[in-house]
Design an enzyme around this catalytic site. Structure first.
Site, mmCIF file in Angstrom:
data_model
loop_
_atom_site.group_PDB
_atom_site.id
_atom_site.type_symbol
_atom_site.label_atom_id
_atom_site.label_comp_id
_atom_site.label_asym_id
_atom_site.label_seq_id
_atom_site.Cartn_x
_atom_site.Cartn_y
_atom_site.Cartn_z
ATOM 1 C CE LYS A 157 -83.534 50.752 43.529
ATOM 2 N NZ LYS A 157 -83.870 51.915 42.664
ATOM 3 C CE1 TYR A 181 -82.223 49.774 37.842
ATOM 4 C CE2 TYR A 181 -80.092 50.240 38.813
ATOM 5 C CZ TYR A 181 -81.448 50.008 38.946
ATOM 6 O OH TYR A 181 -82.033 50.015 40.188
ATOM 7 C CG PHE A 223 -80.838 59.450 35.407
ATOM 8 C CD1 PHE A 223 -81.124 58.102 35.586
ATOM 9 C CD2 PHE A 223 -81.756 60.219 34.691
ATOM 10 C CE1 PHE A 223 -82.268 57.522 35.065
ATOM 11 C CE2 PHE A 223 -82.919 59.651 34.158
ATOM 12 C CZ PHE A 223 -83.166 58.301 34.349
ATOM 13 C CB THR A 243 -90.014 55.453 39.487
ATOM 14 O OG1 THR A 243 -90.387 54.360 38.646
ATOM 15 C CG2 THR A 243 -88.502 55.600 39.503
ATOM 16 N NE ARG A 283 -89.413 52.374 44.236
ATOM 17 C CZ ARG A 283 -89.366 51.947 42.984
ATOM 18 N NH1 ARG A 283 -90.386 52.140 42.173
ATOM 19 N NH2 ARG A 283 -88.282 51.316 42.533
ATOM 20 C CG ASN A 307 -86.429 54.257 43.871
ATOM 21 O OD1 ASN A 307 -85.451 53.547 44.074
ATOM 22 N ND2 ASN A 307 -86.987 54.383 42.689
ATOM 23 C CG HIS A 329 -85.049 46.395 41.065
ATOM 24 N ND1 HIS A 329 -85.376 47.059 39.903
ATOM 25 C CD2 HIS A 329 -85.159 45.063 40.781
ATOM 26 C CE1 HIS A 329 -85.648 46.166 38.961
ATOM 27 N NE2 HIS A 329 -85.532 44.947 39.465
ATOM 28 C CD GLU A 383 -85.281 42.460 37.192
ATOM 29 O OE1 GLU A 383 -85.981 42.327 38.217
ATOM 30 O OE2 GLU A 383 -85.317 43.467 36.463
HETATM 31 P P1 ADP Z 1 -88.384 51.367 38.649
HETATM 32 O O1 ADP Z 1 -87.262 51.097 39.618
HETATM 33 O O2 ADP Z 1 -89.543 52.062 39.316
HETATM 34 O O3 ADP Z 1 -88.814 50.135 37.887
HETATM 35 P P2 ADP Z 1 -86.880 52.369 36.316
HETATM 36 O O4 ADP Z 1 -86.587 50.979 35.889
HETATM 37 O O5 ADP Z 1 -87.420 53.329 35.302
HETATM 38 O O6 ADP Z 1 -87.862 52.439 37.580
HETATM 39 O O7 ADP Z 1 -85.544 53.029 36.885
HETATM 40 C C1 ADP Z 1 -84.632 52.277 37.629
HETATM 41 C C2 ADP Z 1 -84.096 53.134 38.760
HETATM 42 O O8 ADP Z 1 -83.366 54.231 38.216
HETATM 43 C C3 ADP Z 1 -85.190 53.779 39.625
HETATM 44 O O9 ADP Z 1 -85.683 52.897 40.618
HETATM 45 C C4 ADP Z 1 -84.446 54.962 40.208
HETATM 46 O O10 ADP Z 1 -83.610 54.560 41.288
HETATM 47 C C5 ADP Z 1 -83.560 55.386 39.031
HETATM 48 N N1 ADP Z 1 -84.214 56.442 38.216
HETATM 49 C C6 ADP Z 1 -85.255 56.293 37.356
HETATM 50 N N2 ADP Z 1 -85.585 57.477 36.791
HETATM 51 C C7 ADP Z 1 -84.733 58.401 37.310
HETATM 52 C C8 ADP Z 1 -84.546 59.810 37.152
HETATM 53 N N3 ADP Z 1 -85.318 60.522 36.319
HETATM 54 N N4 ADP Z 1 -83.572 60.417 37.862
HETATM 55 C C9 ADP Z 1 -82.775 59.699 38.698
HETATM 56 N N5 ADP Z 1 -82.887 58.379 38.898
HETATM 57 C C10 ADP Z 1 -83.853 57.719 38.226
#
Ligand code: ADP
Length: 154
Positions: free
Chosen positions: A9, A49, A57, A91, A102, A112, A115, A126
């Site tokens: 990222k 997403y 957000f 996450t 992370r 973080n 992805h 993907e």
């Molecule tokens: P992951 O990347 O761990 O699979 P998700 O698919 O739920 O998690 O979310 C995608 C991305 O959106 C996360 O990696 C993070 O960058 C962002 N994200 C997720 N939850 C939040 C949150 N509560 N506040 C801000 N950003 C978030």
């Protein structure tokens, strides 16, 4: 063998961590099938997403993913989807255990670092989203037999 998608990222790019993160996957013993730098846009992020489109957000995370180009990588190995997802950790960087990417490099739920695909269905979609077939290479690691036992390679 399985393949999975990793996106380094913008936070990873900005902090100069590309080499360190790629090195973790290399040292683990995964094979890099493809890698390139791309600039994400709103259209591809709406797709990528889509599961978060109703979150408050949503716009902020999309904007965060466009701050710099990203590096997309396709890694291959046995059970690589689970292996890489576990290497990324939870996450929220503050919840992710030390030793995970992370857990070691992030203190944020949004910023973080990586992805990683979270299921075989997601990985398939993907990889297609970010790579043409011609951008994925099928060379073999010469030391494959040092990585796996013969039964695992059958
Ligand atoms: P992951 O990347 O761990 O699979 P998700 O698919 O739920 O998690 O979310 C995608 C991305 O959106 C996360 O990696 C993070 O960058 C962002 N994200 C997720 N939850 C939040 C949150 N509560 N506040 C801000 N950003 C978030």
């Amino acid at each position: 063998m399985e393949k999975t998608l990793v996106i380094l990222k913008p936070g990873c790019i900005s902090r100069g961590l590309i080499g360190e993160i790629v090195s973790r996957f290399e040292k683990k013993g995964l094979r890099l099938a493809g890698m390139k730098m791309i600039q994400l846009n709103d259209a591809v992020l709406n797709e990528h997403y889509a599961h978060l489109k109703d979150k408050s957000f949503f716009t902020r995370i999309k904007n965060g993913m466009m701050v710099t180009p990203v590096v997309v990588c396709c890694w291959e190995g046995i059970d690589v989807i689970r292996v890489v997802h576990d290497m990324a950790g939870k996450t929220n960087g503050r919840d992710a255990i030390p030793g995970t990417i992370r857990g070691d490099y992030s203190v944020s739920v949004q910023e973080n670092i990586v992805h990683t695909s979270d299921s075989p269905e997601a990985a398939e979609k993907e990889i297609k989203r970010f790579f043409l077939e011609s951008e994925l290479y099928a060379y073999q690691l010469p030391y494959l037999h040092s990585l796996y036992c013969s039964d695992e390679l059958e």
